[in-house]
Design an enzyme around this catalytic site. Sequence first.
Site, PDB file in Angstrom:
ATOM      1  N   TYR B 106       1.090  -1.554   0.341  1.00  0.00           N
ATOM      2  CA  TYR B 106       0.107  -0.521   0.080  1.00  0.00           C
ATOM      3  C   TYR B 106       0.626   1.048   0.499  1.00  0.00           C
ATOM      4  O   TYR B 106       0.507   2.373   0.037  1.00  0.00           O
ATOM      5  CB  TYR B 106      -1.256   0.102   1.130  1.00  0.00           C
ATOM      6  N   ASP B 168      -1.682 -11.233   8.860  1.00  0.00           N
ATOM      7  CA  ASP B 168      -0.581 -11.945   7.949  1.00  0.00           C
ATOM      8  C   ASP B 168       0.540 -12.338   8.355  1.00  0.00           C
ATOM      9  O   ASP B 168       1.187 -13.028   9.163  1.00  0.00           O
ATOM     10  CB  ASP B 168      -0.734 -11.706   6.904  1.00  0.00           C
ATOM     11  N   HIS B 405       4.092  -7.246  -3.729  1.00  0.00           N
ATOM     12  CA  HIS B 405       2.816  -7.535  -4.303  1.00  0.00           C
ATOM     13  C   HIS B 405       1.947  -5.835  -4.366  1.00  0.00           C
ATOM     14  O   HIS B 405       2.525  -5.059  -3.361  1.00  0.00           O
ATOM     15  CB  HIS B 405       1.877  -8.296  -3.470  1.00  0.00           C
ATOM     16  N   TYR B 486     -11.599  -1.382  -0.373  1.00  0.00           N
ATOM     17  CA  TYR B 486     -11.750  -0.238   1.390  1.00  0.00           C
ATOM     18  C   TYR B 486     -10.429   0.185   1.372  1.00  0.00           C
ATOM     19  O   TYR B 486      -9.903   0.900   2.695  1.00  0.00           O
ATOM     20  CB  TYR B 486     -11.344  -1.450   2.012  1.00  0.00           C
ATOM     21  N   ARG B 487      -9.218  -0.245  -0.206  1.00  0.00           N
ATOM     22  CA  ARG B 487      -8.247   0.101   0.275  1.00  0.00           C
ATOM     23  C   ARG B 487      -6.678   0.645  -0.074  1.00  0.00           C
ATOM     24  O   ARG B 487      -6.464  -0.362  -1.063  1.00  0.00           O
ATOM     25  CB  ARG B 487      -7.154   0.019   1.538  1.00  0.00           C
TER      26      ARG B 487
HETATM   27  C1  LIG Z   1       2.691 -10.243   2.262  1.00  0.00           C
HETATM   28  C2  LIG Z   1       2.091  -9.628   3.115  1.00  0.00           C
HETATM   29  C3  LIG Z   1       0.621  -9.871   3.855  1.00  0.00           C
HETATM   30  C4  LIG Z   1      -0.064  -8.504   4.712  1.00  0.00           C
HETATM   31  N1  LIG Z   1      -1.298  -9.091   5.496  1.00  0.00           N
HETATM   32  C5  LIG Z   1      -1.729  -8.288   5.664  1.00  0.00           C
HETATM   33  C6  LIG Z   1      -2.845  -8.755   6.043  1.00  0.00           C
HETATM   34  O1  LIG Z   1      -3.399 -10.116   6.594  1.00  0.00           O
HETATM   35  N2  LIG Z   1      -3.757  -7.763   7.132  1.00  0.00           N
HETATM   36  C7  LIG Z   1      -3.582  -6.451   6.786  1.00  0.00           C
HETATM   37  O2  LIG Z   1      -4.037  -5.365   7.565  1.00  0.00           O
HETATM   38  N3  LIG Z   1      -2.490  -5.941   6.366  1.00  0.00           N
HETATM   39  C8  LIG Z   1      -1.208  -6.817   5.732  1.00  0.00           C
HETATM   40  N4  LIG Z   1      -0.405  -6.754   5.053  1.00  0.00           N
HETATM   41  C9  LIG Z   1      -0.733  -4.760   4.558  1.00  0.00           C
HETATM   42  C10 LIG Z   1       1.351  -4.571   5.571  1.00  0.00           C
HETATM   43  O3  LIG Z   1       1.681  -4.993   5.789  1.00  0.00           O
HETATM   44  C11 LIG Z   1       0.189  -4.349   6.982  1.00  0.00           C
HETATM   45  O4  LIG Z   1      -1.328  -3.605   7.017  1.00  0.00           O
HETATM   46  C12 LIG Z   1       0.674  -3.329   7.794  1.00  0.00           C
HETATM   47  O5  LIG Z   1       0.487  -3.659   9.077  1.00  0.00           O
HETATM   48  C13 LIG Z   1       1.228  -1.803   7.570  1.00  0.00           C
HETATM   49  O6  LIG Z   1       1.784  -1.420   7.695  1.00  0.00           O
HETATM   50  P1  LIG Z   1       1.971  -0.311   9.517  1.00  0.00           P
HETATM   51  O7  LIG Z   1       2.131  -1.318  10.388  1.00  0.00           O
HETATM   52  O8  LIG Z   1       3.463  -0.500   9.858  1.00  0.00           O
HETATM   53  O9  LIG Z   1       1.794   0.879   9.235  1.00  0.00           O
HETATM   54  P2  LIG Z   1       2.832   2.542   8.648  1.00  0.00           P
HETATM   55  O10 LIG Z   1       2.740   1.897   7.469  1.00  0.00           O
HETATM   56  O11 LIG Z   1       3.345   2.659   9.785  1.00  0.00           O
HETATM   57  O12 LIG Z   1       1.260   3.108   8.395  1.00  0.00           O
HETATM   58  C14 LIG Z   1       0.251   2.553   7.332  1.00  0.00           C
HETATM   59  C15 LIG Z   1      -0.497   4.239   7.083  1.00  0.00           C
HETATM   60  O13 LIG Z   1      -0.654   4.684   8.341  1.00  0.00           O
HETATM   61  C16 LIG Z   1      -0.693   5.673   8.904  1.00  0.00           C
HETATM   62  N5  LIG Z   1      -0.372   6.324   9.538  1.00  0.00           N
HETATM   63  C17 LIG Z   1       0.444   5.425  10.606  1.00  0.00           C
HETATM   64  N6  LIG Z   1       0.710   6.044  11.775  1.00  0.00           N
HETATM   65  C18 LIG Z   1      -0.122   6.959  11.694  1.00  0.00           C
HETATM   66  C19 LIG Z   1      -0.455   7.805  12.714  1.00  0.00           C
HETATM   67  N7  LIG Z   1      -0.014   7.204  14.619  1.00  0.00           N
HETATM   68  N8  LIG Z   1      -0.750   8.955  13.103  1.00  0.00           N
HETATM   69  C20 LIG Z   1      -1.615   8.672  11.384  1.00  0.00           C
HETATM   70  N9  LIG Z   1      -1.092   8.091  10.303  1.00  0.00           N
HETATM   71  C21 LIG Z   1      -0.606   7.483  10.365  1.00  0.00           C
HETATM   72  C22 LIG Z   1       0.992   6.000   7.748  1.00  0.00           C
HETATM   73  O14 LIG Z   1       0.912   7.237   7.183  1.00  0.00           O
HETATM   74  C23 LIG Z   1       0.148   5.124   6.744  1.00  0.00           C
HETATM   75  O15 LIG Z   1      -0.602   6.202   5.844  1.00  0.00           O
HETATM   76  C24 LIG Z   1       0.418  -7.852   4.223  1.00  0.00           C
HETATM   77  C25 LIG Z   1       1.159  -6.995   3.559  1.00  0.00           C
HETATM   78  C26 LIG Z   1       2.458  -8.359   2.829  1.00  0.00           C
HETATM   79  C27 LIG Z   1       3.573  -7.698   2.452  1.00  0.00           C
END
Ligand SMILES: Cc1cc2nc3c(=O)[nH]c(=O)nc-3n(C[C@H](O)[C@H](O)[C@H](O)COP(=O)(O)OP(=O)(O)OC[C@H]3O[C@@H](n4cnc5c(N)ncnc54)[C@H](O)[C@@H]3O)c2cc1C
Lengths: 543, 543
Positions: B106, B168, B405, B486-487
């Site tokens: 994303y 995941d 991906h 949704y995203r």
């Molecule tokens: C193989 C694989 C499997 C995955 N499976 C899943 C799954 O099962 N479910 C799922 O939901 N996702 C999945 N993902 C997507 C992703 O990895 C996760 O959603 C992950 O948790 C998002 O990154 P993060 O938590 O580090 O968030 P961040 O990258 O820190 O933040 C995500 C977004 O929110 C904003 N943000 C973050 N923190 C704040 C804050 N404190 N205040 C305001 N805005 C903020 C950021 O600007 C960014 O746009 C997967 C990815 C991969 C590669």
Amino acid sequence: RLAKESPRKIPIPPGHTAQSLEVALRDLAEILGQQWVKFNDVPLIDGDYHAVPLSHDSYHILDPDDLVPSAVCWPADTEDVVKTVKWANKWKVPIWPISVGRNLGYGGSAPRVRGSLVLDLGRRMDRILSVDTENAVCLIEPGVQYVTLYEHLQEIGVGNDLWVDVPDLPGGSVMGNALERGVGYTPYGDHWAHHIGLEVVTPTGEVIRTGMGSMEGSECWQLFPYGYGPHQDGIFSQSNYGIVTKMGMELLPNPGGVRVFMAAFPRREDLYQAIEIIRPLMIKKIIGNVPMFRLGLQDASLYKTRDDFELDERGIVKPDSLKKVIEELKTGEWVFYAVVYGPDEITQAKYEYVKKQLGQINGTKFYQREDVPPEHYLHNYAHYTTGIPTWRELDRMKWVPNASHMFFAPVSANSGQDAERQSNMCKKRMEEYGFNCLDTFFIGTRAMHHVISFMYNRKDAEERTRALACIRALIDDCAKLGIGEYRTHLALQDQVAKTYNWNDGAIMKFNEKIKDALDPNGILQPGRSGIWPKEYRGKGFEL
Amino acid sequence: RLAKESPRKIPIPPGHTAQSLEVALRDLAEILGQQWVKFNDVPLIDGDYHAVPLSHDSYHILDPDDLVPSAVCWPADTEDVVKTVKWANKWKVPIWPISVGRNLGYGGSAPRVRGSLVLDLGRRMDRILSVDTENAVCLIEPGVQYVTLYEHLQEIGVGNDLWVDVPDLPGGSVMGNALERGVGYTPYGDHWAHHIGLEVVTPTGEVIRTGMGSMEGSECWQLFPYGYGPHQDGIFSQSNYGIVTKMGMELLPNPGGVRVFMAAFPRREDLYQAIEIIRPLMIKKIIGNVPMFRLGLQDASLYKTRDDFELDERGIVKPDSLKKVIEELKTGEWVFYAVVYGPDEITQAKYEYVKKQLGQINGTKFYQREDVPPEHYLHNYAHYTTGIPTWRELDRMKWVPNASHMFFAPVSANSGQDAERQSNMCKKRMEEYGFNCLDTFFIGTRAMHHVISFMYNRKDAEERTRALACIRALIDDCAKLGIGEYRTHLALQDQVAKTYNWNDGAIMKFNEKIKDALDPNGILQPGRSGIWPKEYRGKGFEL
Ligand SMILES: Cc1cc2nc3c(=O)[nH]c(=O)nc-3n(C[C@H](O)[C@H](O)[C@H](O)COP(=O)(O)OP(=O)(O)OC[C@H]3O[C@@H](n4cnc5c(N)ncnc54)[C@H](O)[C@@H]3O)c2cc1C
Ligand SMILES: Cc1cc2nc3c(=O)[nH]c(=O)nc-3n(C[C@H](O)[C@H](O)[C@H](O)COP(=O)(O)OP(=O)(O)OC[C@H]3O[C@@H](n4cnc5c(N)ncnc54)[C@H](O)[C@@H]3O)c2cc1C
């Protein structure tokens, strides 16, 4: 000229004269049709639950003539609401939408600012727009009452499969109650949490749909709670940011079995241990609904009036007299109503488990429907928890002559300590002011709505004034301990809002910023939840 | 001067020159401390899941140098975040907070506007502020990862009683994922729905707490989801309205037993009937979690790479080759992973019921853990559904060389018709562009997240461009049918936002109104979810 039905003087909204108001309302009558706009010049008759007046708060705690609209109008559809909002912006008349107006205990149908125009949405916008039986959701307009939704499900033959979560009294609006974040009795008892998708007219007259409804042609408006980007819904609850014209509501699928029961506890002190025992039963969802933990006296008020008790000089029920009634009713100082859902084997196992846990409290008695006489509230409770409306709570309204109740409704942790602290504090303060404290805890997953019915004779100005003083004292008592109300009467919204004071009242500054952006002319429900548009701030409107 | 680690040219944000930016960043270094502000002049190395770079989107779909920050800073606490926000308003530098930055698929850690300052909140704000074991909730900072929260619960000895809902991959931020409205596997799989209370720094640097946190001294901040008046939380998800610095999260109490299983369906057409059968099981909560319905090929990609299959000239797996692998893995065209919770008698009864229902589909095979070899994903699934992190999904990232991906993630009704329609449409379009369609449906109460893993070799510019073109076509295909995502990835947020077009895009106008009110200088995450502050609108920033 608009017809005037009586010679009562019509209240004039701020910034208007009788003349300018009349011109403005005549304009509105042109827009909506003459018969759909009426001056509020009728006598202020309190009516009763089944005939709630639009003229004033029928459960008034202030002078009945205090919170009164200048006029009422009846839009037919979203388009009419848009036109009315644009009209209000043009003429700078404050408007106050109601869905049904049975917000009794919190202000009824009354507006906060004297002379506002009430939009009675429910009268003409009362359609059940769809019932999706496979997905167990419906889409409704403001005027749909719990009882009409229930009857509709019966009529279309799905009443046994899909249940409506009804609160105490089913004449309220499903939408209005959800917007107030009201509570019911089934697993869907947190009504706001179970709405899904809104259509809203903004204070400047744009129409938005939230969630998937914001996409043309989506079939998921009532299925998926979010859309894309910020999720707006929450800011339309308990606020003055928009007029909701459509709302999706989830219906509870019949869980395939139900076992309702009551437990009665002999001592006031049992509250502490009982809540501690119930807490894990809630978090683990062993008890499946929003159960109710009620003071024995509050429970007794369904069967008795105040005069059936021996009272002390302040009007407080004497402990010995209460004891006698409790013995007669075979209840206790506290009673607990709850339900477990599922097929028989499962409810049997869950019930036994709950019984064993609560049975640790000495002297606890358990009752199921077969153990109690036909007039027992447990039968009504069985209705509530299976989505069947009942009017039984009206019995409580005989407690004193001309009984009104206000609700004092602080949030409590699901903890023995918090419950006991709040209950004792409220009892002490209320008795000091000459009122019996009638507690009910509606128990959620991790917190409770501690709803105290504050019963007073509304025709007795002294009693009314005393009730108001008492509840004001209670709000302050609670705030000092970090205890806040989930909802409150119109007359108390400024005070309650001020208790949400973290970081120098940062949340109100934030709320005001949004208000000013969405409602630059400040026409929509000025003062609701203590949020005043900029023109009104600091001009003495606060109560 | 700030240290520069390599000679790569630093991207400059709109309205700045290299000089003015340097002056501004030097000012920030004074405020936060020299070591906590760094120019982004490092080489753009993609790293891997365990070493996600802060320099760019490591799963880039555009040129790697496209979505890059000018600098990164590391605030220590809420006060530092406030200072940084005030700094950004003073110097008009766009800022982009991340919690951990593992938003892979994303946009990773990348900002939307080139030259933004990334606030890496997670590095220093990574405390678990409290765990309330009795009420099963915790209060966390941005940097808390699923895996660290899990380990903490183990350490304090409550790991068996209180579970974390892990998605995941457990290296993401509990907060970041919830703010993105991500999904996991347990009954608490809708992460946003299970947060409780926020602390937010607004774009102008005020600090608010939502819900009961807006009251000084409340003990219910993490217990009761609402406060008094409008409920703001939703507008901080998927938005650019505030920086969240603290969040409450509910923990799932151990339900006292668990039975995980897999069902495999022989034919592609079985999707329809299977979803129709699963729908009532979800609404009635017979299946207790967010189960997963997955394409056989997507399931196989955990064990195989693309080269293990016979491919046609476009790179699409040949049906016969898939059949062989499915036979070898003993799965099917579709596989379903689910769990029922509770004591043994209950899970036994529920499992039998589910089996009977799904067994109506000819040729369905059921597996429990004892039926499958040790390397089978079902064992990992058993971990997810009991709150135990696993890294297994990384295996999938070997599908093609330099695999990235993107997720294409439309919302589907829980209906056979919608699922089939979406799946067939996406397959057709993706194969046309030379990509294998890898579907997973995460099934909620009434709707599904249909998440399609879009695998491409990010080092191959042609393939990347083709992937982008394909996903753009898919967004449009879906929008025409009223299907919305949704995203989505940063590069596609403008396009997706535009598909939410009901009433002439009324929701975006509403979002912009709020944006302008809260962020008059437009400094916070311009462009996130397609919401641009007024200075940026119509100036060609949209992608
Ligand atoms: C193989 C694989 C499997 C995955 N499976 C899943 C799954 O099962 N479910 C799922 O939901 N996702 C999945 N993902 C997507 C992703 O990895 C996760 O959603 C992950 O948790 C998002 O990154 P993060 O938590 O580090 O968030 P961040 O990258 O820190 O933040 C995500 C977004 O929110 C904003 N943000 C973050 N923190 C704040 C804050 N404190 N205040 C305001 N805005 C903020 C950021 O600007 C960014 O746009 C997967 C990815 C991969 C590669
Ligand atoms: C004996 C008794 C028992 C009760 N028990 C319960 C109970 O169990 N649970 C409970 O929650 N309440 C209870 N109440 C309180 C009250 O009766 C209900 O909450 C009732 O549903 C509220 O009235 P209403 O639905 O007609 O809403 P309305 O009066 O129509 O509206 C309520 C509020 O929402 C606003 N509003 C309404 N519609 C809109 C709209 N479309 N757009 C924007 N704003 C709108 C109105 O301005 C008003 O402030 C009880 C009251 C009594 C007297």
